[in-house]
Design an enzyme around this catalytic site. Structure first.
Site, mmCIF file in Angstrom:
data_model
loop_
_atom_site.group_PDB
_atom_site.id
_atom_site.type_symbol
_atom_site.label_atom_id
_atom_site.label_comp_id
_atom_site.label_asym_id
_atom_site.label_seq_id
_atom_site.Cartn_x
_atom_site.Cartn_y
_atom_site.Cartn_z
ATOM 1 N N LYS A 28 0.839 -1.207 0.000
ATOM 2 C CA LYS A 28 0.000 0.000 0.000
ATOM 3 C C LYS A 28 0.868 1.249 0.000
ATOM 4 O O LYS A 28 0.654 2.175 -0.792
ATOM 5 C CB LYS A 28 -0.917 -0.008 1.217
ATOM 6 C CG LYS A 28 -1.901 1.160 1.265
ATOM 7 C CD LYS A 28 -2.855 1.029 2.441
ATOM 8 C CE LYS A 28 -3.792 -0.134 2.249
ATOM 9 N NZ LYS A 28 -4.783 -0.278 3.345
ATOM 10 N N ARG A 98 -3.512 2.964 8.673
ATOM 11 C CA ARG A 98 -3.811 1.683 8.032
ATOM 12 C C ARG A 98 -2.554 0.815 7.944
ATOM 13 O O ARG A 98 -1.436 1.303 7.859
ATOM 14 C CB ARG A 98 -4.338 1.902 6.613
ATOM 15 C CG ARG A 98 -5.761 2.443 6.524
ATOM 16 C CD ARG A 98 -6.194 2.505 5.056
ATOM 17 N NE ARG A 98 -7.630 2.679 4.897
ATOM 18 C CZ ARG A 98 -8.226 3.848 4.721
ATOM 19 N NH1 ARG A 98 -7.497 4.954 4.691
ATOM 20 N NH2 ARG A 98 -9.531 3.934 4.565
ATOM 21 N N GLY A 107 -7.773 -7.156 4.533
ATOM 22 C CA GLY A 107 -8.625 -7.224 5.705
ATOM 23 C C GLY A 107 -8.047 -7.962 6.894
ATOM 24 O O GLY A 107 -8.701 -8.089 7.927
ATOM 25 N N MET A 109 -5.275 -7.201 8.706
ATOM 26 C CA MET A 109 -4.714 -6.353 9.750
ATOM 27 C C MET A 109 -5.555 -5.093 9.896
ATOM 28 O O MET A 109 -6.551 -4.921 9.203
ATOM 29 C CB MET A 109 -3.237 -6.075 9.455
ATOM 30 C CG MET A 109 -2.394 -7.345 9.629
ATOM 31 S SD MET A 109 -0.630 -7.135 9.383
ATOM 32 C CE MET A 109 -0.529 -7.062 7.597
ATOM 33 N N ARG A 343 -3.562 -1.553 -6.065
ATOM 34 C CA ARG A 343 -2.760 -2.765 -5.873
ATOM 35 C C ARG A 343 -3.136 -3.759 -6.959
ATOM 36 O O ARG A 343 -4.157 -3.606 -7.623
ATOM 37 C CB ARG A 343 -3.009 -3.383 -4.499
ATOM 38 C CG ARG A 343 -4.449 -3.812 -4.252
ATOM 39 C CD ARG A 343 -4.653 -4.294 -2.831
ATOM 40 N NE ARG A 343 -6.061 -4.532 -2.543
ATOM 41 C CZ ARG A 343 -6.544 -4.742 -1.327
ATOM 42 N NH1 ARG A 343 -5.740 -4.749 -0.285
ATOM 43 N NH2 ARG A 343 -7.841 -4.955 -1.139
ATOM 44 N N HIS A 459 -15.436 -8.250 1.494
ATOM 45 C CA HIS A 459 -14.438 -9.157 2.087
ATOM 46 C C HIS A 459 -14.630 -10.580 1.599
ATOM 47 O O HIS A 459 -13.674 -11.257 1.198
ATOM 48 C CB HIS A 459 -14.546 -9.108 3.617
ATOM 49 C CG HIS A 459 -13.643 -10.069 4.320
ATOM 50 N ND1 HIS A 459 -14.043 -11.347 4.657
ATOM 51 C CD2 HIS A 459 -12.357 -9.960 4.708
ATOM 52 C CE1 HIS A 459 -13.042 -11.976 5.243
ATOM 53 N NE2 HIS A 459 -12.003 -11.157 5.295
ATOM 54 N N SER A 767 14.133 -42.660 -8.925
ATOM 55 C CA SER A 767 12.936 -41.862 -8.663
ATOM 56 C C SER A 767 12.828 -41.688 -7.154
ATOM 57 O O SER A 767 12.782 -42.673 -6.415
ATOM 58 C CB SER A 767 11.679 -42.537 -9.211
ATOM 59 O OG SER A 767 10.547 -41.729 -8.968
ATOM 60 N N CYS A 835 8.654 -38.898 -7.400
ATOM 61 C CA CYS A 835 7.293 -39.420 -7.584
ATOM 62 C C CYS A 835 6.438 -39.334 -6.321
ATOM 63 O O CYS A 835 5.322 -39.831 -6.293
ATOM 64 C CB CYS A 835 7.336 -40.866 -8.080
ATOM 65 S SG CYS A 835 8.096 -42.022 -6.923
ATOM 66 N N TYR A 855 12.488 -34.849 -14.236
ATOM 67 C CA TYR A 855 11.030 -34.689 -14.214
ATOM 68 C C TYR A 855 10.516 -34.739 -12.780
ATOM 69 O O TYR A 855 11.222 -35.166 -11.855
ATOM 70 C CB TYR A 855 10.343 -35.798 -15.034
ATOM 71 C CG TYR A 855 10.495 -37.175 -14.421
ATOM 72 C CD1 TYR A 855 9.595 -37.633 -13.444
ATOM 73 C CD2 TYR A 855 11.533 -38.022 -14.795
ATOM 74 C CE1 TYR A 855 9.744 -38.879 -12.865
ATOM 75 C CE2 TYR A 855 11.693 -39.267 -14.219
ATOM 76 C CZ TYR A 855 10.788 -39.693 -13.245
ATOM 77 O OH TYR A 855 10.946 -40.919 -12.649
#
Length: 883
Positions: A28, A98, A107, A109, A343, A459, A767, A835, A855
């Site tokens: 912010k 804020r 929302g 804090m 934001r 919210h 693996s 895996c 992989y």
């Protein structure tokens, strides 16, 4: 730290900070500075850095000695810009205080508005504005918010006093109370404060400001903020907040004032269309909290066209500047527009993908940036079922479609009930009038969220979208009785436990369970994933042992099977008895007879899987679990088995008892079974190779890989590989077919990792079975730990994350590094993958890329997640990741 700059000013077109300083100023604060530098109308103020927040927690909730002096210096700068004085009895400057962390946590804090009002300045404000009602309303809001946020006084005391005042006056709305009513209410509020705190409400504006600062920093460790960070994988350090002190502007000064929240594109669908909610004569919290259902921004266009046109110019300027969809908060004070925040807008996965793809086509960003923008974890949302529009459904209400997909579950009316029922395995829909930050745990536990009030920027909508929850808000067709645990929709009463269905795409609420259908990867999603595959270098396979799972995973982009568990196949009704017959056999001959019956069944299983994965590698793991897992336990089931296999009941019981182990996870399982009973490995190897031959004879490419589990010593693998090679040679010679295959092993024991160079002499691939490798490295049973103490370890800071969900890089990860290095020192081009279920976790995928694996393998629905995470890992390596 005394020489550090703790406070950064913004105002009058100049700011000390900029957007790139998000870690120091919070999201912010950095964006307020950036907007100021862009010449956008932003109320002046200053930001106290996140570094101060960390100091506050590291130094027993104290501050750097020169902080207060820097705060006063910056107040003076704001006073100069505004031509007003903080605490001036005639023309008081007021502030909002804020929070604003580097990682957006909507929302979670605290915020306190109207700081600087007291018994004297409120009169000055009333006289200056000529609007006593507005001044007293602002003061009573400060007392309530300050008491709740800064001092922990129960907000219900104030709500009850307000309700009593409205009842006495015979009115329904707060706005129906006049100035005299509000003056009396202020006195009641001050009495409540004194009763609860034992002292008068603070009248010194500087005291109010410093106490509000303390409350914002203190809210970093509120229960809701901690839960939110845990859910979203945000560390305490990343969650450290800045404090933004900003000149108050008022949307509650009459019909020429108001407040709104806007998105530069639709946050639910991603459509390139300006999207905003607005409330006349209201303050910002009224929109965000969802207490009042806002109107469409078109009403602002009708009432104040110049303000609307200016807002449109600003939203377009900001989107072009940030090259991303923006979420804006704005206030109109007596016809003048002020921007309070911008934001990166929270959005659904569907919107994420559409916005990324369309911005590439619009020439705003490139493909790599588009891929970097879409969070890997959220992609799975697009693969979840949706409501079948052709199915019959009893629609009992319609609201705003705020969150993706569909949800079916039992109605519950509190966050606590949602969490309790979810722990028991129940699927629930959280129903509220409106949600608040305290509900975040229950929202996370629910399948879907339904609110009676609020808009697309409330919210419930913002947090629900961020969590990927199906969410319908502002459903005015229902009346919610939270205390009575029910809601009504016309003549229909829905009580706690009744089943509901939500359609988050169109905002429908339906009674009962509706039919759901599977989605497909196409359109923008398909195009984005094509770009993903152009970028990534890490392969992605799937864990599945059924043809249906293989086909689904392939449709999601899987490049083979990384783990096919053969044991699941033996539990089928038509083969479990034969499997049990093999287990209870007293000699090799009887075991072989039973295995001969199982052979054609296994072969057919593998044929179907090979065909589903034509042209792609399929790793099949030989039998892994201890044999007792296949046997019955109840007296009745044991008797049935004795009759079916023709064995004496007492002898069968003795056999079952002999297979019992004190610690079966580390007992007679994996390759140890194949060494004790080589005929089991023989049968499985034959089934695999015979199936491969049959598929190959059909002209289809088949790539079988046989994986031996739980190897801890090279000799174990050597013995099992000899069996596989011998059987394969027999089958291939008999069939007259040439076929490439590999034999490798799972690395799931620390000793295997540490002696990987020796094991690699016999393994053609590794693996990593990270589920068991994590258990054996930590000396921790997953089932016992997760059910008893693991969460305590995470909450207590012993563990940062659940090591069974994200790989533990320091311990388990180091063993993987060692094994890769040692294995490839023996065989340079050794194929290495993972895996365990970790293979679908984005952070683990990033680790696997860095350590040089070929992989990862994961469940079918996680395949797109892993593909995107692999692309992110490559972009991160090249310094191109938009974090």
């Amino acid at each position: 730290m005394s020489q550090d700059k703790h406070v950064y000013f913004f105002g009058d077109g100049k700011a000390d900070g900029k957007a790139e300083m998000k870690k120091l100023l919070g999201g912010k604060g950095a964006n307020l500075a950036e907007m100021t530098n862009l010449g956008i109308p932003v109320p002046p103020g200053f930001t106290i850095t996140t570094k101060v927040c960390r100091y506050y927690y590291d130094h027993d909730k104290t501050y750097p000695e020169d902080l207060d002096e820097q705060i006063k210096e910056n107040i003076a700068k704001v006073e100069e810009v505004m031509g007003m004085k903080f605490g001036d009895p005639e023309d008081p400057l007021l502030f909002s205080v804020r929070s604003g962390a580097a990682m957006s946590m909507p929302g979670m804090m605290e915020t306190i508005l109207n700081v600087g009002l007291n018994d004297v300045t409120v009169e000055g404000l009333a006289k200056k504005t000529g609007n006593p009602r507005f001044a007293y309303d602002s003061y009573r809001r400060l007392i309530q918010m300050f008491s709740d946020v800064a001092m922990g006084v129960d907000i219900e005391f104030f709500e009850d006093a307000l309700a009593e005042m409205k009842k006495d006056k015979g009115v329904e709305l707060d706005t129906d109370l006049d100035a005299d009513d509000l003056k009396k209410l202020i006195e009641k509020y001050k009495e409540i404060y004194k009763r609860e705190m034992g002292e008068e409400f603070p009248q010194d504006p500087m005291d109010q400001l410093l106490m509000a600062r303390d409350a914002v920093f203190g809210s970093r460790d509120s229960e809701r903020a901690i839960i939110y960070r845990r859910i979203n994988g945000i560390s305490d350090d990343e969650g450290s907040t800045a404090v933004n002190v900003q000149t108050m502007v008022f949307g509650n000064m009459g019909d020429d004032s108001g407040t709104g929240v806007a998105f530069t594109r639709n946050p639910a669908t991603g459509e390139n269309k300006f999207f905003a909610d607005y409330l006349f004569n209201a303050q910002g919290e009224d929109v965000v909290a969802g207490i009042r259902t806002p109107i469409h921004v078109d009403e602002l266009q009708k009432a104040m066209p110049e303000v609307y046109n200016q807002l449109r110019e600003i939203e377009q300027k900001l989107e072009k500047h940030y090259k991303d969809m923006q979420d804006l908060e704005f206030t109109v004070q007596q016809g003048k527009l002020w921007l309070l925040q911008t934001r990166r807008g929270k959005r659904t996965a569907m919107a994420d993908v559409r916005i990324a793809v369309e911005m590439v086509k619009e020439g705003m960003i490139d493909k790599e940036t588009a891929v970097s923008r879409v969070p890997a974890e959220k992609i799975e949302q697009l693969l979840h079922p949706m409501v079948n529009t052709k199915s019959k459904a009893e629609v009992i209400g319609e609201g705003l479609p705020a969150g993706p997909g569909a949800a079916v579950g039992k109605a519950v009316f509190t966050a606590e009930t949602a969490m309790e029922m979810a722990k028991l395995g129940e699927k629930v829909i959280l129903v509220r009038n409106f949600t608040s930050p305290e509900d975040v745990g229950g929202m996370h536990a629910s399948q879907g969220i339904l609110t009676a009030t609020g808009g697309m920027t409330s919210h419930a909508a913002i947090v629900g979208r961020d969590m990927g929850k199906c969410c319908v808000v502002g459903c005015s067709d229902i009346t919610v009785d939270e205390s009575g645990k029910k809601f009504t929709a016309g003549d229909i009463v829905v009580k706690e436990g009744d089943v509901l269905s939500l359609d988050g795409h169109v905002g429908k609420v339906m009674l009962g369970e509706v039919e759901l259908i599977e989605p497909t990867m196409s359109g923008d999603f398909g195009e984005l994933m094509e770009w993903v595959d152009e970028i990534r270098t890490l392969g992605v396979r799937t864990n599945t042992d059924t043809p249906a799972g293989a086909k689904r995973a392939r449709s999601f982009g899987a490049e083979g099977i990384g783990l096919c568990r053969t044991e699941h196949m033996f539990f089928e009704e038509d083969r479990i008895t034969t499997m049990r017959e093999m287990i209870v056999a007293n000699n090799e001959e009887d075991r072989r007879k039973a295995l001969e019956k199982l052979l054609p069944m296994q072969r057919q299983d593998f044929i179907e899987i090979f065909e589903a994965m034509e042209g792609l590698p399929v790793i099949i793991r030989t039998l892994d679990p201890p044999l007792h897992e296949f046997l019955p336990h109840s007296e009745e089931e044991v008797k049935e088995l004795a009759e079916e296999v023709g064995i004496d009941l007492a002898k069968l019981k003795d056999k079952i008892e002999s297979l019992h182990e004190a610690n079966p996870m580390l007992g007679h399982r994996g390759c140890r079974l194949g060494i004790a009973y080589p005929e089991i490995t023989e049968m499985q190897a034959r089934a695999i190779i015979e199936a491969a031959v049959e598929v190959a004879k059909k002209g289809k490419e088949v790539i079988p890989e046989i994986m031996i589990p739980l190897v801890g010593q090279a000799r174990e693998l050597e013995l099992q590989k000899e069996i596989c090679d011998r059987v394969a040679k027999e089958v291939l010679e008999e069939a007259g077919v040439e076929l490439e295959y590999m034999v490798g092993t799972m690395i799931e024991l620390p000793r295997a990792a540490l002696t990987a160079d020796e094991i690699a002499e016999f393994a053609e691939f590794f693996s990593f079975g990270t589920n068991d490798l994590t258990q054996t490295t930590f000396g921790m049973s997953r089932d016992d730990a997760e059910g008893k103490f693991l969460q305590d370890y995470i909450e207590g800071g012993i563990l940062e994350v659940n090591p069974f969900m994200t790989v533990d890089e320091k311990g388990v990860g180091e063993l993987i590094r060692i094994a890769v290095e040692k294995g490839r020192s023996t065989t340079n081009d050794l194929e290495v993958g993972i895996c365990g279920e970790h293979g679908g976790d984005p952070k683990t995928v990033d680790f696997c890329h860095r350590v040089g694996l070929n992989y990862v393998s994961c469940s079918p629905f996680r395949v797109p997640v892993a593909r995107l995470a692999a692309a992110h890992a490559k972009l991160r390596e090249e310094g191109k990741m938009d974090e």
